[in-house]
Write a protein that holds these residues in place. Structure first.
Motif, PDB file in Angstrom:
ATOM      1  N   SER A 165       0.827  -1.210   0.000  1.00 22.84           N
ATOM      2  CA  SER A 165       0.000   0.000   0.000  1.00 22.84           C
ATOM      3  C   SER A 165       0.858   1.256   0.000  1.00 22.84           C
ATOM      4  O   SER A 165       0.410   2.322  -0.391  1.00 22.84           O
ATOM      5  CB  SER A 165      -0.918   0.018   1.222  1.00 22.84           C
ATOM      6  N   GLY A 166       2.101   1.104   0.457  1.00 21.02           N
ATOM      7  CA  GLY A 166       3.008   2.238   0.519  1.00 21.02           C
ATOM      8  C   GLY A 166       2.906   3.029   1.796  1.00 21.02           C
ATOM      9  O   GLY A 166       3.734   3.892   2.067  1.00 21.02           O
ATOM     10  N   GLY A 167       1.902   2.748   2.582  1.00 18.43           N
ATOM     11  CA  GLY A 167       1.733   3.481   3.820  1.00 18.43           C
ATOM     12  C   GLY A 167       2.626   2.967   4.930  1.00 18.43           C
ATOM     13  O   GLY A 167       3.498   2.115   4.735  1.00 18.43           O
ATOM     14  N   ILE A 168       2.357   3.487   6.118  1.00 22.50           N
ATOM     15  CA  ILE A 168       3.179   3.151   7.267  1.00 22.50           C
ATOM     16  C   ILE A 168       3.058   1.674   7.621  1.00 22.50           C
ATOM     17  O   ILE A 168       3.976   1.082   8.215  1.00 22.50           O
ATOM     18  CB  ILE A 168       2.777   4.039   8.468  1.00 22.50           C
ATOM     19  N   LYS A 169       1.953   1.044   7.240  1.00 26.09           N
ATOM     20  CA  LYS A 169       1.732  -0.368   7.588  1.00 26.09           C
ATOM     21  C   LYS A 169       2.826  -1.258   7.007  1.00 26.09           C
ATOM     22  O   LYS A 169       3.348  -2.143   7.699  1.00 26.09           O
ATOM     23  CB  LYS A 169       0.361  -0.811   7.097  1.00 26.09           C
ATOM     24  N   ASP A 170       3.197  -1.063   5.737  1.00 24.22           N
ATOM     25  CA  ASP A 170       4.253  -1.870   5.114  1.00 24.22           C
ATOM     26  C   ASP A 170       5.567  -1.723   5.872  1.00 24.22           C
ATOM     27  O   ASP A 170       6.275  -2.705   6.131  1.00 24.22           O
ATOM     28  CB  ASP A 170       4.473  -1.436   3.664  1.00 24.22           C
ATOM     29  N   LEU A 171       5.900  -0.483   6.220  1.00 27.41           N
ATOM     30  CA  LEU A 171       7.158  -0.208   6.906  1.00 27.41           C
ATOM     31  C   LEU A 171       7.178  -0.840   8.292  1.00 27.41           C
ATOM     32  O   LEU A 171       8.168  -1.453   8.699  1.00 27.41           O
ATOM     33  CB  LEU A 171       7.376   1.303   7.005  1.00 27.41           C
ATOM     34  N   MET A 172       6.077  -0.702   9.020  1.00 25.93           N
ATOM     35  CA  MET A 172       6.037  -1.223  10.384  1.00 25.93           C
ATOM     36  C   MET A 172       6.041  -2.748  10.411  1.00 25.93           C
ATOM     37  O   MET A 172       6.619  -3.355  11.316  1.00 25.93           O
ATOM     38  CB  MET A 172       4.799  -0.686  11.110  1.00 25.93           C
ATOM     39  N   GLU A 173       5.416  -3.367   9.418  1.00 28.58           N
ATOM     40  CA  GLU A 173       5.415  -4.831   9.361  1.00 28.58           C
ATOM     41  C   GLU A 173       6.838  -5.369   9.221  1.00 28.58           C
ATOM     42  O   GLU A 173       7.191  -6.387   9.819  1.00 28.58           O
ATOM     43  CB  GLU A 173       4.557  -5.314   8.199  1.00 28.58           C
ATOM     44  N   VAL A 174       7.646  -4.686   8.428  1.00 28.95           N
ATOM     45  CA  VAL A 174       9.012  -5.149   8.198  1.00 28.95           C
ATOM     46  C   VAL A 174       9.941  -4.732   9.333  1.00 28.95           C
ATOM     47  O   VAL A 174      10.690  -5.553   9.883  1.00 28.95           O
ATOM     48  CB  VAL A 174       9.544  -4.610   6.860  1.00 28.95           C
ATOM     49  N   TYR A 175       9.906  -3.448   9.703  1.00 28.63           N
ATOM     50  CA  TYR A 175      10.879  -2.931  10.662  1.00 28.63           C
ATOM     51  C   TYR A 175      10.452  -3.109  12.116  1.00 28.63           C
ATOM     52  O   TYR A 175      11.296  -3.136  13.005  1.00 28.63           O
ATOM     53  CB  TYR A 175      11.145  -1.447  10.395  1.00 28.63           C
ATOM     54  N   GLY A 176       9.156  -3.187  12.362  1.00 28.04           N
ATOM     55  CA  GLY A 176       8.674  -3.305  13.733  1.00 28.04           C
ATOM     56  C   GLY A 176       8.525  -1.961  14.403  1.00 28.04           C
ATOM     57  O   GLY A 176       7.558  -1.704  15.104  1.00 28.04           O
ATOM     58  N   SER A 177       9.490  -1.085  14.201  1.00 26.67           N
ATOM     59  CA  SER A 177       9.460   0.248  14.791  1.00 26.67           C
ATOM     60  C   SER A 177      10.347   1.165  13.957  1.00 26.67           C
ATOM     61  O   SER A 177      11.321   0.718  13.348  1.00 26.67           O
ATOM     62  CB  SER A 177       9.972   0.200  16.235  1.00 26.67           C
ATOM     63  N   LEU A 178       9.995   2.438  13.931  1.00 28.54           N
ATOM     64  CA  LEU A 178      10.837   3.435  13.258  1.00 28.54           C
ATOM     65  C   LEU A 178      11.569   4.313  14.265  1.00 28.54           C
ATOM     66  O   LEU A 178      12.256   5.255  13.887  1.00 28.54           O
ATOM     67  CB  LEU A 178       9.978   4.306  12.329  1.00 28.54           C
ATOM     68  N   GLU A 179      11.437   3.959  15.540  1.00 26.53           N
ATOM     69  CA  GLU A 179      12.175   4.687  16.568  1.00 26.53           C
ATOM     70  C   GLU A 179      13.671   4.431  16.385  1.00 26.53           C
ATOM     71  O   GLU A 179      14.100   3.322  16.085  1.00 26.53           O
ATOM     72  CB  GLU A 179      11.733   4.226  17.956  1.00 26.53           C
ATOM     73  N   ASN A 191       6.193   0.190  -6.922  1.00 28.79           N
ATOM     74  CA  ASN A 191       4.802   0.626  -6.779  1.00 28.79           C
ATOM     75  C   ASN A 191       4.529   1.087  -5.346  1.00 28.79           C
ATOM     76  O   ASN A 191       4.973   0.451  -4.391  1.00 28.79           O
ATOM     77  CB  ASN A 191       3.838  -0.514  -7.135  1.00 28.79           C
ATOM     78  N   HIS A 192       3.816   2.188  -5.218  1.00 32.07           N
ATOM     79  CA  HIS A 192       3.416   2.763  -3.933  1.00 32.07           C
ATOM     80  C   HIS A 192       4.597   3.328  -3.132  1.00 32.07           C
ATOM     81  O   HIS A 192       4.426   3.661  -1.955  1.00 32.07           O
ATOM     82  CB  HIS A 192       2.668   1.736  -3.062  1.00 32.07           C
ATOM     83  N   SER A 193       5.782   3.441  -3.760  1.00 28.63           N
ATOM     84  CA  SER A 193       6.947   3.918  -3.000  1.00 28.63           C
ATOM     85  C   SER A 193       6.798   5.379  -2.586  1.00 28.63           C
ATOM     86  O   SER A 193       7.290   5.785  -1.522  1.00 28.63           O
ATOM     87  CB  SER A 193       8.224   3.741  -3.810  1.00 28.63           C
ATOM     88  N   GLN A 194       6.115   6.191  -3.401  1.00 27.80           N
ATOM     89  CA  GLN A 194       6.077   7.626  -3.109  1.00 27.80           C
ATOM     90  C   GLN A 194       5.334   7.929  -1.813  1.00 27.80           C
ATOM     91  O   GLN A 194       5.717   8.839  -1.071  1.00 27.80           O
ATOM     92  CB  GLN A 194       5.454   8.390  -4.289  1.00 27.80           C
ATOM     93  N   SER A 195       4.294   7.164  -1.518  1.00 26.97           N
ATOM     94  CA  SER A 195       3.604   7.403  -0.249  1.00 26.97           C
ATOM     95  C   SER A 195       4.482   6.992   0.928  1.00 26.97           C
ATOM     96  O   SER A 195       4.437   7.610   1.996  1.00 26.97           O
ATOM     97  CB  SER A 195       2.257   6.682  -0.200  1.00 26.97           C
ATOM     98  N   ALA A 196       5.311   5.967   0.730  1.00 25.21           N
ATOM     99  CA  ALA A 196       6.259   5.573   1.787  1.00 25.21           C
ATOM    100  C   ALA A 196       7.299   6.666   1.993  1.00 25.21           C
ATOM    101  O   ALA A 196       7.668   6.983   3.136  1.00 25.21           O
ATOM    102  CB  ALA A 196       6.931   4.255   1.418  1.00 25.21           C
ATOM    103  N   VAL A 197       7.777   7.233   0.884  1.00 26.94           N
ATOM    104  CA  VAL A 197       8.742   8.340   0.974  1.00 26.94           C
ATOM    105  C   VAL A 197       8.131   9.491   1.764  1.00 26.94           C
ATOM    106  O   VAL A 197       8.771  10.071   2.657  1.00 26.94           O
ATOM    107  CB  VAL A 197       9.150   8.809  -0.438  1.00 26.94           C
TER     108      VAL A 197
END
Length: 405
Positions: A165-179, A191-197
């Protein structure tokens, strides 16, 4: 026991017989430090009638802000991309060892890994760790796994991910945390990279473009959404073409405002031809950030080692994925990069030193305390001879390493 001593009562150190890097030039003047910060001598003398409690004879050395390495995967046998219980100890060990190379701050870097690795490693290291015991941690650099399969370099294909989806959900699923994350490398053509950016940038995390086949318009679109760095320019990206220069074109793109995009370069004499270094530096000198991209084999003899899930082979000064001719990071050190960059690009000492100090601090937005010798900045210093060899390293004005006789 907390001290009742006020800042004005803290001991003052005077560094003399030196040339200090300030305002883009080497200046013959003394440097004054108190309570870990650089002092304005005019205020010290006239407002406080202060004096030096300790004087350090620099014997004609250059004083530069401490070096900042924003891409280092490990060293001395310590692999940051391994899911172990002692990740903090590994980072601390490397943090102490790289002091001899003038590095006073760094971003521990993880290559593309399974989610379990991020979930295990990221919580173990906090921003600011290191201090007077070693180089300070400025936050993780997560190099992947949202990168191109065709430009993955030494990254294992089975670890790579795409955005759903490119949203925060993809990032959090992989990284667990962005802290405690400072930089994330992504391929902007996914695909959907710009929303992640956009999501990452809004959270104050540097988005770097790399391991990518992106064309220039895709790269420019990512910059419009907040991307501000390029991971190891020229390496693991589409080659420059005069009709579509790809990510390399960001160096002179009219869609990327001046000063908005920085780019990393591995100046080890292996990853980038001296002519390419000169081209990049000539095109955009203020954006060049020296990185080591050092792997766990840095500081070890030739042989087989690891990088995350990969087996690595060191042959001479080259690091390859075992059994291939694919380069996988370097075994260079930051002071070596500074010296090679100066020689290869024919730039000044000032340009070479700022590429390892001021520019990475500008990238990270921390020039109020790091990367300069301005009054009020942290007294993270490196003393160098005329050949840019490190003689001593200081953190918060305290000597943490000195070259032996």
């Amino acid at each position: 026991m907390p001290s009742n001593k006020s800042v004005s009562d803290a001991p003052i150190t005077q560094f003399f017989n030196c040339r200090i890097l300030r305002d883009h030039k080497l200046q013959r003047e003394d440097l004054w430090v108190r309570d870990g910060r650089i002092l304005d001598p005019e205020k010290l003398f006239f407002d406080e009638q202060g004096y030096a409690d300790k004087r350090v004879d620099c014997e004609g050395c250059i004083i530069s802000p401490g070096f900042i390495d924003v891409q280092i995967n490990g060293g001395y046998g310590k692999d940051f991309s391994q899911a172990t219980d002692d990740a903090g100890a590994k980072v601390s060990f490397v943090a102490k060892k790289i002091l001899e190379h003038g590095v006073t701050s760094f971003c521990p870097t993880l290559v593309s890994s399974p989610p379990a690795v991020y979930h295990k490693v990221l919580p173990q290291i906090k921003v600011g760790e290191g201090g007077v015991h070693g180089a300070g941690v400025l936050g993780f650099h997560l190099e992947g796994p949202f990168i191109s399969v065709n430009k993955r370099g030494a990254h294992l294909e089975q670890s790579l991910r795409t955005f759903q989806s490119g949203g925060i959900k993809d990032l959090m699923e992989v990284y667990g945390s962005l802290e405690n994350v400072a930089i994330v490398t992504v391929a902007p053509e996914l695909n959907h990279s710009q929303s992640a950016v956009r999501e990452l940038s809004q959270r104050g995390i540097i988005v770097s473009l790399g391991h990518s086949e992106a064309n220039l318009s895709q790269a420019e679109e990512a910059v419009k959404h907040g991307a501000s760095f390029i991971t190891h320019l020229f390496n693991a990206m589409g080659p420059f073409h005069h009709r579509d220069p790809g990510i390399v074109g960001l160096l002179t793109s009219d869609q990327a405002p001046e000063g908005s995009v920085f780019y990393g370069m591995i100046a080890d004499g292996i990853h980038t031809n001296p002519a390419a270094l000169r081209i990049a530096h000539s095109a955009n000198p203020s954006g060049l950030v020296l990185v080591t991209d050092a792997i766990p084999a840095m500081g070890l003899p030739p042989g087989r080692h690891t990088l995350g899930q990969q087996k690595i082979e060191i042959k001479g000064l080259h690091a390859y994925v075992a059994g291939t001719t694919t380069l996988c990071g370097s075994i260079t050190t930051m002071d070596m990069c500074v010296r090679h960059f100066k020689e290869a690009s024919r730039c000044s000492e000032t340009d070479a030193l700022e590429a390892a100090s001021l520019h990475p601090a500008q990238l990270l937005g921390i020039t109020d305390r790091k990367g300069t010798l301005d009054y009020g900045s942290d007294a993270d210093l490196v003393l160098l001879d005329d050949g840019l060899n490190v003689k001593a390293t200081y953190i918060s004005g305290e000597e943490v390493w000195r070259k032996g006789p």
